[in-house]
Motif scaffolding. Structure first.
Motif, short mmCIF file in Angstrom:
data_model
loop_
_atom_site.label_atom_id
_atom_site.label_comp_id
_atom_site.label_asym_id
_atom_site.label_seq_id
_atom_site.Cartn_x
_atom_site.Cartn_y
_atom_site.Cartn_z
N GLN A 45 16.27 -27.59 -25.36
CA GLN A 45 17.01 -28.96 -25.24
C GLN A 45 16.28 -29.83 -24.74
O GLN A 45 16.26 -31.16 -25.33
N ALA A 46 15.16 -29.67 -23.79
CA ALA A 46 14.28 -30.63 -23.42
C ALA A 46 13.27 -30.91 -24.56
O ALA A 46 13.03 -32.28 -24.83
N LEU A 47 12.92 -30.13 -25.29
CA LEU A 47 11.99 -30.45 -26.31
C LEU A 47 12.79 -31.33 -27.35
O LEU A 47 12.16 -32.10 -27.90
N ASN A 48 14.09 -31.15 -27.67
CA ASN A 48 14.85 -31.94 -28.52
C ASN A 48 15.20 -33.47 -27.94
O ASN A 48 15.09 -34.30 -28.82
N THR A 49 15.12 -33.22 -26.67
CA THR A 49 15.26 -34.74 -26.06
C THR A 49 13.98 -35.45 -26.09
O THR A 49 14.11 -36.70 -26.41
N LEU A 50 12.90 -34.82 -25.90
CA LEU A 50 11.68 -35.46 -26.16
C LEU A 50 11.27 -36.09 -27.63
O LEU A 50 10.89 -37.09 -27.86
N LYS A 51 11.71 -35.12 -28.40
CA LYS A 51 11.70 -35.66 -29.97
C LYS A 51 12.53 -36.48 -30.16
O LYS A 51 11.84 -37.61 -31.01
N ALA A 52 13.74 -36.90 -29.72
CA ALA A 52 14.55 -38.10 -29.92
C ALA A 52 13.80 -39.29 -29.05
O ALA A 52 13.67 -40.35 -30.03
N PHE A 53 13.32 -39.31 -28.04
CA PHE A 53 12.59 -40.20 -27.44
C PHE A 53 11.33 -40.50 -28.08
O PHE A 53 10.72 -41.64 -28.06
N SER A 54 10.57 -39.60 -28.84
CA SER A 54 9.45 -39.95 -29.57
C SER A 54 9.62 -41.01 -30.76
O SER A 54 8.43 -41.37 -31.34
N GLY A 55 10.88 -41.10 -31.08
CA GLY A 55 11.09 -42.31 -32.09
C GLY A 55 10.93 -43.54 -31.79
O GLY A 55 10.85 -44.51 -32.52
N ILE A 56 10.91 -43.72 -30.28
CA ILE A 56 10.53 -44.93 -29.55
C ILE A 56 9.12 -45.25 -29.38
O ILE A 56 8.49 -44.58 -28.55
N ARG A 57 8.48 -46.16 -30.07
CA ARG A 57 7.04 -46.44 -29.94
C ARG A 57 6.42 -46.21 -28.59
O ARG A 57 5.70 -45.74 -28.26
N LYS A 58 7.22 -47.03 -27.53
CA LYS A 58 6.41 -47.24 -26.35
C LYS A 58 6.33 -45.92 -25.55
O LYS A 58 5.87 -45.86 -24.54
N PHE A 59 7.39 -44.80 -26.10
CA PHE A 59 7.09 -43.27 -25.14
C PHE A 59 6.08 -42.61 -25.72
O PHE A 59 5.88 -41.58 -25.17
N ARG A 60 5.39 -42.95 -26.84
CA ARG A 60 5.02 -41.83 -27.74
C ARG A 60 3.46 -41.13 -26.84
O ARG A 60 3.34 -40.26 -26.85
N LEU A 61 2.99 -42.32 -26.00
CA LEU A 61 1.67 -41.85 -25.47
C LEU A 61 2.09 -41.13 -24.21
O LEU A 61 1.39 -40.24 -24.02
N LYS A 62 3.03 -41.32 -23.60
CA LYS A 62 3.79 -40.50 -22.43
C LYS A 62 4.21 -39.09 -22.87
O LYS A 62 3.85 -38.25 -22.22
N ILE A 63 4.68 -39.09 -23.75
CA ILE A 63 5.23 -37.78 -24.53
C ILE A 63 4.07 -36.94 -25.01
O ILE A 63 3.82 -35.73 -24.90
#
Length: 367
Positions: A156-174
């Motif tokens: 579920q954590a991987l799925n949540t990170l995948k959802a957040f990765s669609g927002i550009r500003k979070f990609r570097l952190k992910i």
């Protein structure tokens, strides 16, 4: 001739009638009370417990209101104004996503954490403005769930990170979690975890500092590709196609050991989606090994290597490709032709199609 009824019998009949009516009325009253109690016996209003919070964000039209919130008015579109997605449509912050993230910070059992993460994922997709308002600290919090001992929480954590990765500003952190994700994929044999982790990686531009770890997990990725779980195989093929385009990883990839039946992945009986992805993978490998940069070095491969399975003297890849040229799915046909062309025409002469010579004995004798 009239029959006279004794006064005592008449009184007895009247009493029976009255008693019967009273019993009937009582039964009706009890039935009414039971129905009324059933109607009133709704589930209690949702509390601030983690599971209730998770359920509130289960989808439009499904969430219960917290106790302190008044009943929402009916909106013009036929739904309650209190729904999170309706509030977002009107430019108001529902607070759902923030409440879920706050509840995740508290100590919870695995079931509650899994439910909360699942609901956060849905909220990120549905409540775009609220998701964009989150901070990198929220990404760190979700990423910390990858260390949980329970696999369902990791997934579920991987799925949540995948959802957040669609927002550009979070990609570097992910991206900072890429090495951890690769470690999970290579050390835990769980098909759902493989799918979730590979989907996340395929949605991110992987930085160069991840390449050493990618080199180490290649055998695991190859095993996933040769497994019998289609969703994981498709995601593994996509990631391997990406690696095949990296000059510093190409040799390690081509020298990776595979099973003797590796070419079964190219059988026409495989699902079209999987066939397309493995054909793209083969094309990337062929282009890479035919590049002037790669051909400038004389490489040596082990007998069970991916190179020998695809491009070795005893490979039967050509036979598989020719059967796929007449595959029912057009995209598979086209991709099979692309692989054939890449095998026939090395890149250094590809600019002159008429001078393309067979780079292998696959297609000699008019094949």
């Amino acid at each position: 001739m009239g029959v006279s009824v004794p006064p005592c019998l008449g009184q007895l009949d009247i009493r029976k009638t009255v008693v019967g009516l009273a019993m009937g009325a009582g039964a009706i009253y009890l039935l009414y009370k039971a129905i009324r109690a059933g109607i009133k016996c709704q589930p209690p209003l949702c509390s601030n417990s983690p599971i209730c919070i998770a359920r509130e964000c289960s989808g439009p039209g499904e969430r219960a209101l917290p106790q302190e919130a008044p009943a929402p008015e009916a909106s013009s579109v036929g739904g309650p104004k209190g729904l999170a997605i309706e509030r977002e449509r009107h430019g108001r912050d529902s607070g759902e996503l923030r409440r879920l993230l706050n509840s995740l910070e508290c100590k919870q059992d695995e079931y509650a954490k899994s439910m909360i993460l699942h609901s956060i994922t849905r909220c990120v997709y549905l409540l775009e403005a609220e998701a964009s308002a989150c901070s990198t600290d929220d990404i760190v919090l979700v990423g910390s769930m990858l260390d949980d001992k329970d696999n369902s929480v990791k997934i579920q954590a991987l799925n949540t990170l995948k959802a957040f990765s669609g927002i550009r500003k979070f990609r570097l952190k992910i991206q900072e979690h890429s090495i951890k994700v690769l470690e999970l994929i290579s050390t835990i044999w769980d098909s759902e975890l493989h799918v979730a982790g590979l989907r996340l990686l395929n949605n991110l531009p992987l930085p160069d500092f991840v390449h050493p770890q990618l080199r180490r997990v290649m055998p695991a990725l190859m095993e996933i590709l040769q497994s019998d779980y289609i969703l994981a195989q498709v995601q593994a093929a996509r990631l391997l196609s990406y690696l095949a385009q990296k000059n510093d990883l190409l040799y390690d990839l081509l020298n990776c050991q595979v099973h003797s039946n590796f070419l079964n992945l190219f059988q026409s009986t495989q699902p079209g989606g999987l066939l397309f992805e493995v054909l793209v993978f083969a094309e990337r490998l062929s282009e890479g090994q035919n590049s002037p940069h790669y051909r400038a070095v004389k490489w040596h491969y082990n007998e069970q290597s991916l190179h020998e399975a695809l491009f070795g003297d005893e490979s039967r890849l050509a036979d598989r490709l020719l059967t796929l040229v007449i595959h029912p799915e057009e995209e598979v046909q086209i991709q099979a032709c692309k692989v054939i062309v890449s095998l026939q025409c090395p890149q250094d002469v590809g600019v002159r199609p008429s001078s393309c010579q067979p780079s292998h004995s696959y297609f000699n004798n008019g094949e």
